[in-house]
Design a protein around this motif. Structure first.
Motif, PDB file in Angstrom:
ATOM      1  N   GLU A 228       0.952  -1.473   0.115  1.00  0.00           N
ATOM      2  CA  GLU A 228       0.166   0.015   0.176  1.00  0.00           C
ATOM      3  C   GLU A 228       0.798   1.261  -0.020  1.00  0.00           C
ATOM      4  OE1 GLU A 228      -3.136  -0.044   2.974  1.00  0.00           O
ATOM      5  OE2 GLU A 228      -3.490  -2.054   2.661  1.00  0.00           O
ATOM      6  N   THR A 229       0.348   2.385  -0.260  1.00  0.00           N
ATOM      7  CA  THR A 229       1.015   3.731  -0.255  1.00  0.00           C
ATOM      8  C   THR A 229       0.651   4.542   0.661  1.00  0.00           C
ATOM      9  OG1 THR A 229      -0.574   4.733  -2.008  1.00  0.00           O
ATOM     10  CG2 THR A 229       1.239   3.610  -2.895  1.00  0.00           C
ATOM     11  N   ASP A 230      -0.297   4.379   1.517  1.00  0.00           N
ATOM     12  CA  ASP A 230      -0.722   5.342   2.272  1.00  0.00           C
ATOM     13  C   ASP A 230      -0.547   4.609   3.763  1.00  0.00           C
ATOM     14  OD1 ASP A 230      -2.046   7.048   0.543  1.00  0.00           O
ATOM     15  OD2 ASP A 230      -3.783   6.211   0.618  1.00  0.00           O
ATOM     16  N   LYS A 232      -1.172   3.953   7.751  1.00  0.00           N
ATOM     17  CA  LYS A 232      -2.502   3.767   8.570  1.00  0.00           C
ATOM     18  C   LYS A 232      -1.929   3.978  10.136  1.00  0.00           C
ATOM     19  CE  LYS A 232      -5.195   0.958   5.286  1.00  0.00           C
ATOM     20  NZ  LYS A 232      -5.825  -0.186   5.256  1.00  0.00           N
TER      21      LYS A 232
END
Length: 243
Positions: A228-230, A232
């Protein structure tokens, strides 16, 4: 500083909390016990200890801190314990989020912090510290160890108490001086598994992989999940770091 030494009680945190209800405790009041029968860790987990072999104490600390900055207390206490253990030659120390102290990837110290609030400010904290010192039997706790198990040395528990209390004074003075950025940087520098791929389990029980990037000022763990790129953010009830 007032130090109260006891042979056996249920919990040093609970004892101090009750004492504070009955009397107005002075800053830095400390309760030390040889045998704690109902010690607690994060989220109510039991802290088990052989009588007389470990350091178990709680400290009452007067504060004036915005609630939004509550995690800095955890940073301060974690850093103080690590600094104290470094001074007596304990190897490969790290802080496992939020405030377990590891040596050689084994847990040697647990910390439990309970804050007293008034409005939007923290007015006091009861800080419980359980340090495995001379105990060597951890058959039921494969991830735990002690200072003696790691170094093959026997330690004087009162000497360790004095060293930790001195470091708590040093690091709380940094908090009072508003050295928040420096405290956060020091904490993240010691953060276990930071910037490496690690295995996690979320609150639904699903396992995933990701990289710990940082901790927010409110204490949430910032994780970049694999693929993923974001980033959390997770709080304590939402995530378990497997190791």
């Amino acid at each position: 500083m007032r130090i109260i030494k006891l042979d056996a009680i249920d919990s040093t945190n609970q004892y101090l909390r009750q004492l504070n209800l009955e009397y107005k405790l002075q800053d830095n009041t400390v309760v030390v016990v040889k045998n704690q029968t109902k010690g607690k860790g994060q989220m109510g987990s039991a802290w088990l200890s052989e009588p007389g072999k470990n350091l178990m104490f709680s400290m009452f600390k007067q504060l004036e801190l915005p609630v939004r900055d509550n995690f800095y207390i955890s940073m301060v206490v974690s850093l103080a314990v690590v600094k104290a253990l470094q001074s007596v030659g304990i190897p490969e120390l790290a802080i496992k989020w939020p405030n377990d102290i590891l040596s050689c990837d084994k847990k040697v110290c647990g910390i439990l912090i309970e804050n007293g609030l008034k409005g939007q400010h923290i007015k006091s904290s009861i800080i419980g510290i359980g340090l495995n010192v001379n105990q060597e039997n951890f058959k039921e706790l494969p991830k735990a160890s002690s200072l003696k198990s790691l170094t093959k040395k026997t330690y004087v528990i009162d000497e360790l108490l004095n060293i930790i209390l001195k470091q708590l004074e040093v690091y709380f003075s940094k908090l009072e001086a508003n050295q928040l950025d420096a405290l956060k940087q020091d904490y993240e520098r010691l953060l276990f598994k930071k910037d490496v791929m690690a295995e996690f389990k979320n609150e639904e029980g699903a396992v995933f992989y990701g990289i710990i990037k940082s901790v927010s000022t409110s204490g949430k763990l910032q994780v970049l999940p694999k693929g993923e790129t974001d980033i959390k953010a997770f709080d304590l009830k939402q995530l378990v770091l497997k190791y």
